[in-house]
Design a protein around this motif. Structure first.
Motif, short mmCIF file in Angstrom:
data_model
loop_
_atom_site.label_atom_id
_atom_site.label_comp_id
_atom_site.label_asym_id
_atom_site.label_seq_id
_atom_site.Cartn_x
_atom_site.Cartn_y
_atom_site.Cartn_z
N THR A 1 -3.89 -5.47 -2.69
CA THR A 1 -3.71 -4.56 -1.47
C THR A 1 -3.19 -5.57 -0.43
O THR A 1 -3.77 -6.52 -0.33
N LYS B 1 10.07 6.01 3.20
CA LYS B 1 10.44 5.60 1.96
C LYS B 1 11.39 6.80 1.13
O LYS B 1 12.06 6.28 0.22
N HIS C 1 10.02 -7.73 11.95
CA HIS C 1 9.65 -6.71 10.89
C HIS C 1 10.22 -5.35 11.35
O HIS C 1 9.64 -4.59 12.14
N THR D 1 -3.90 -1.69 4.29
CA THR D 1 -3.48 -2.48 3.64
C THR D 1 -3.62 -3.93 4.24
O THR D 1 -2.63 -4.46 5.01
N ASP E 1 7.69 -3.42 13.12
CA ASP E 1 7.44 -2.31 12.29
C ASP E 1 8.09 -0.99 12.48
O ASP E 1 7.62 0.16 11.93
N HIS F 1 0.52 -6.13 2.15
CA HIS F 1 2.19 -6.28 2.28
C HIS F 1 2.52 -7.71 2.53
O HIS F 1 1.99 -8.31 3.56
N LYS G 1 2.72 2.12 -7.59
CA LYS G 1 1.05 1.93 -7.41
C LYS G 1 0.32 1.77 -8.61
O LYS G 1 0.45 2.47 -9.36
N GLU H 1 9.82 -5.92 2.45
CA GLU H 1 8.43 -5.60 2.45
C GLU H 1 7.89 -5.51 1.30
O GLU H 1 8.02 -4.40 0.51
N VAL H 2 7.09 -6.27 0.58
CA VAL H 2 6.40 -5.83 -0.96
C VAL H 2 5.05 -5.74 -0.97
O VAL H 2 4.34 -6.40 -0.14
N ASP H 3 4.51 -4.79 -1.66
CA ASP H 3 3.28 -4.43 -1.82
C ASP H 3 2.63 -5.39 -3.09
O ASP H 3 3.23 -5.88 -3.99
N HIS I 1 11.03 -1.48 2.82
CA HIS I 1 9.88 -1.49 1.76
C HIS I 1 10.74 -1.71 0.50
O HIS I 1 11.84 -1.00 0.03
#
Length: 260
Positions: free
Chosen positions: A84, A13, A6, A139, A190, A86, A109, A78-80, A42
């Motif tokens: 809610t 972003k 990760h 999240t 991360d 990731h 969003k 990494e997908v939202d 992201h």
């Protein structure tokens, strides 16, 4: 093979991809003993496609990973999701980009793709699917239906969460959560900049030359998790540096506007 599953290529972003900045990150990853990483930028970062366009110019891609000065970089994102949370997707570049194109209408969003729809996309391709930071307060993923969670391949032991919520506490929560679902736990720093590399990583029992090899090693749990004794220091320094760097970027942007 030591791999961080990760990682990010950009400070935030909103920032642009900088080849020089990422070169420094790669050198730090190597200095921390990593052999490979998954680049899980992201999916709705600014100019997502530019990240891979720049990487194509910087390093050779052998169909499975970028060869970056001795470091293997496996493509990912990494997908939202709408509910809610990731999800990390890792695989061959063409599969990551194909999936990202399917998400062009889901980047804002309020219009994120549903978990089930994302899984349908990911399962149509040989992608590794990891539930990111399942107990992060902003999240989380633990609230999803059990049958949904079972569609994931693994869950992320996240360095940022270990620092924020306590290393042992977070580790135990993620471990028990994954065990109850019969899923492995993978480690991810991360990181958005270089200081966080080495805080956590996975040591595979074999070298992985393909994304398929990587997924198989994770599913077979043919690896060990490593957590650095320096994790709190690494993450704290990383958080402080990131805040400072973002402040400098904002000041430089404001100065540029005022000089026009």
């Amino acid at each position: 093979m030591k791999i961080d599953l990760h990682t990010h290529a950009k400070l935030s972003k909103a920032s642009d991809f900088s080849p020089a900045y990422y070169e420094e990150m790669i050198q730090e990853a190597l200095a921390n003993g990593l052999d490979a990483l998954a680049l899980t930028e992201h999916f709705n970062t600014r100019n997502f496609y530019e990240v891979y366009e720049q990487l194509d110019r910087m390093f050779p891609y052998n169909g499975e990973y970028y060869e970056a000065n001795g470091l293997k970089i496996f493509p990912g994102m990494e997908v939202d999701i709408q509910e809610t949370g990731h999800i990390l997707l890792i695989g061959q570049k063409e599969h990551i980009l194909e999936t990202r194109h399917q998400l062009d209408n889901y980047t804002e969003k309020g219009s994120f793709i549903s978990f089930d729809a994302l899984m349908d996309l990911a399962e149509s391709l040989p992608l590794l699917k990891i539930g990111a930071h399942p107990f992060r307060e902003t999240t989380p993923l633990h609230h999803l239906d059990r049958n949904q969670l079972l569609r994931l391949d693994a869950f992320d032991l996240n360095a940022k969460d270990m620092y924020q919520y306590g290393s042992d506490i977070n580790h135990e929560r993620v471990r028990h959560f994954a065990k109850d679902l019969g899923k492995p736990v993978t480690a991810g720093s991360d990181t958005h900049q270089c200081l966080q590399y080495g805080s956590v990583y996975n040591e595979l029992n074999m070298p992985c030359e393909t994304a398929t090899d990587l997924k198989a090693a994770i599913l077979q749990e043919a690896y060990q998790l490593h957590v650095s004794d320096s994790l709190p220091l690494k993450v704290k320094a990383s958080v402080m540096l990131k805040k400072l760097m973002k402040k400098i970027v904002r000041l430089e942007a404001a100065s540029s506007v005022s000089s026009i």
